[in-house]
Write a protein that holds these residues in place. Structure first.
Motif, short mmCIF file in Angstrom:
data_model
loop_
_atom_site.label_atom_id
_atom_site.label_comp_id
_atom_site.label_asym_id
_atom_site.label_seq_id
_atom_site.Cartn_x
_atom_site.Cartn_y
_atom_site.Cartn_z
N GLY A 26 9.90 -3.68 -29.44
CA GLY A 26 11.31 -3.81 -29.75
C GLY A 26 11.73 -5.25 -29.94
O GLY A 26 12.50 -5.57 -30.85
N SER A 28 9.76 -7.74 -30.85
CA SER A 28 9.15 -8.21 -32.08
C SER A 28 9.98 -7.79 -33.29
O SER A 28 10.18 -8.57 -34.23
N ASN A 29 10.47 -6.53 -33.28
CA ASN A 29 11.34 -6.07 -34.37
C ASN A 29 12.55 -6.98 -34.52
O ASN A 29 12.95 -7.33 -35.64
N THR A 33 13.27 -9.71 -37.81
CA THR A 33 14.36 -9.34 -38.72
C THR A 33 15.60 -10.21 -38.55
O THR A 33 16.47 -10.19 -39.42
N SER A 123 3.19 -7.18 -29.52
CA SER A 123 3.46 -5.78 -29.85
C SER A 123 2.17 -5.04 -30.20
O SER A 123 1.98 -3.88 -29.81
N VAL A 163 10.88 0.62 -27.74
CA VAL A 163 11.99 0.18 -28.60
C VAL A 163 13.33 0.22 -27.87
O VAL A 163 14.09 -0.76 -27.94
N THR A 167 15.47 -3.13 -27.05
CA THR A 167 16.86 -3.22 -27.52
C THR A 167 17.81 -3.47 -26.36
O THR A 167 18.80 -4.21 -26.50
N THR A 179 22.22 -9.15 -34.75
CA THR A 179 21.33 -8.30 -35.55
C THR A 179 22.09 -7.51 -36.60
O THR A 179 21.47 -6.84 -37.44
N PHE A 184 17.12 -4.85 -38.49
CA PHE A 184 16.68 -4.54 -37.12
C PHE A 184 16.94 -3.09 -36.75
O PHE A 184 16.03 -2.40 -36.26
N PHE A 187 14.79 -0.60 -38.92
CA PHE A 187 13.37 -0.72 -38.60
C PHE A 187 13.07 -0.16 -37.21
O PHE A 187 12.09 0.56 -37.00
N SER A 188 13.94 -0.47 -36.24
CA SER A 188 13.73 -0.01 -34.88
C SER A 188 13.85 1.51 -34.78
O SER A 188 13.06 2.16 -34.07
N VAL A 191 10.64 3.04 -36.17
CA VAL A 191 9.53 2.91 -35.22
C VAL A 191 9.69 3.87 -34.05
O VAL A 191 8.73 4.54 -33.64
#
Length: 314
Positions: A26, A28-29, A33, A123, A163, A167, A179, A184, A187-188, A191
């Motif tokens: 999470g 890294s996402n 971004t 990650s 994730v 977050t 964000t 973000f 994408f999150s 995932v």
């Protein structure tokens, strides 16, 4: 169910460890971004201690379990030594890397490019660590665990549990507003959805495989009485987690709290930028309770899934 209670600390470890390590997925996402401000990064780094503490709790549960020779014999019976060595090495590598990342980040000596690369590597390590745990079970002498779906399930646990936790770290730091307008959220959610689908597939496949195995020897018997209730609870937990994530990422959640001060703001011709940033962080923190609920839901789902897993060992 006696085997479940006999291995309860190990059950908790296998539920908590993928979730805590997956928090770096999470994070890294977010870093890949979003370009956070230096102040936001400092707050995020302080809150990164949260998944590290949760990971430490999981490891403490595992150490407590293996402190008993009888428990160790029960857990290691029929386990492939190579798979076990791989899992132990991955646990040490990930734990050391996570602590090093946190220390370096708190020291403020990482450039943003290095942070992105380090977080992305963490990650990947998190997923590999989760999969290594699943490989140990897959190579054990338990017939109902000898399937590739077991490590797939652990990878899913890492994503769907990590994730929301990552977050939560961003939101608790008051930095979720930064964000907005990036990839973000999308994408999150993708995932986390992939993780939820992999998790549901794994627990459902194990239930069906166990039922087929039992029915072959004892026609009409249930592999786990009430097992479909456990399965339903796990699935509902994953779905609730996705719903909470979607709600937390919604722009409406950050706009609504600020609407209450619209009248007063209109009467002030000049706004202090620091005040505006504080209001934005306060607004985004309204997502924290939703994310806490989402993390609670996924933790319950993971624990129930692990209860099913241990109850179906034969």
């Amino acid at each position: 169910m006696d085997l479940v209670f006999a291995q309860l600390p190990l059950l908790l470890f296998t539920a908590i460890a993928p979730m805590a390590s997956g928090a770096f997925v999470g994070l890294s996402n977010a870093f890949l971004t979003t370009d956070f401000t230096p102040d936001a990064l400092q707050r995020i780094d302080r809150w990164t201690a949260l998944p590290l503490v949760i990971l430490a709790v999981g490891l403490a549960a595992a150490f407590m379990f293996f402190g008993s020779p009888q428990s160790t014999l029960l857990a290691f019976q029929g386990v492939d030594p190579g798979a076990l060595t791989f899992a132990v090495v991955m646990a040490v590598v990930f734990a050391v890397a996570a602590v090093v990342y946190w220390i370096v980040a708190m020291a403020g000596v990482m450039t943003y490019g290095v942070r992105k690369a380090f977080a992305a590597a963490m990650s990947v390590l998190a997923i590999a660590y989760a999969v290594s745990i699943g490989v140990v079970y897959m190579t054990s002498g338990v017939a109902t665990w000898a399937s590739i779906v077991v490590p797939i399930g652990f990878a899913g646990f890492c994503l769907v549990g990590g994730v929301p936790l990552g977050t939560l770290v961003i939101a608790a730091a008051g930095s979720l507003s930064e964000t907005r307008g990036t990839g973000f959220a999308r994408f999150s959610l993708i995932v986390a959805l992939i993780g939820a689908l992999a998790s549901i597939f794994a627990v459902t496949a194990q239930m069906l495989n166990a039922q087929a195995l039992v029915s072959a020897f004892f026609p009409g018997s249930d592999a786990l009485p009430g097992g479909w209730v456990y399965l339903a609870i796990a699935i509902v937990g994953f779905v609730v987690t996705l719903a909470c994530l979607r709600s937390a990422y919604s722009p409406d959640r950050s706009v609504a709290p600020m609407g209450r001060t619209a009248g007063a703001a209109a009467a002030i011709p000049v706004r202090d930028m620091a005040d505006e940033r504080d209001e934005a962080r306060t607004a985004v923190r309204s997502a924290v309770p939703v994310l806490v609920a989402g993390n609670a839901a996924v933790l319950i789902a993971l624990i129930v899934a692990r209860v099913m897993f241990y109850a179906l060992q034969f």
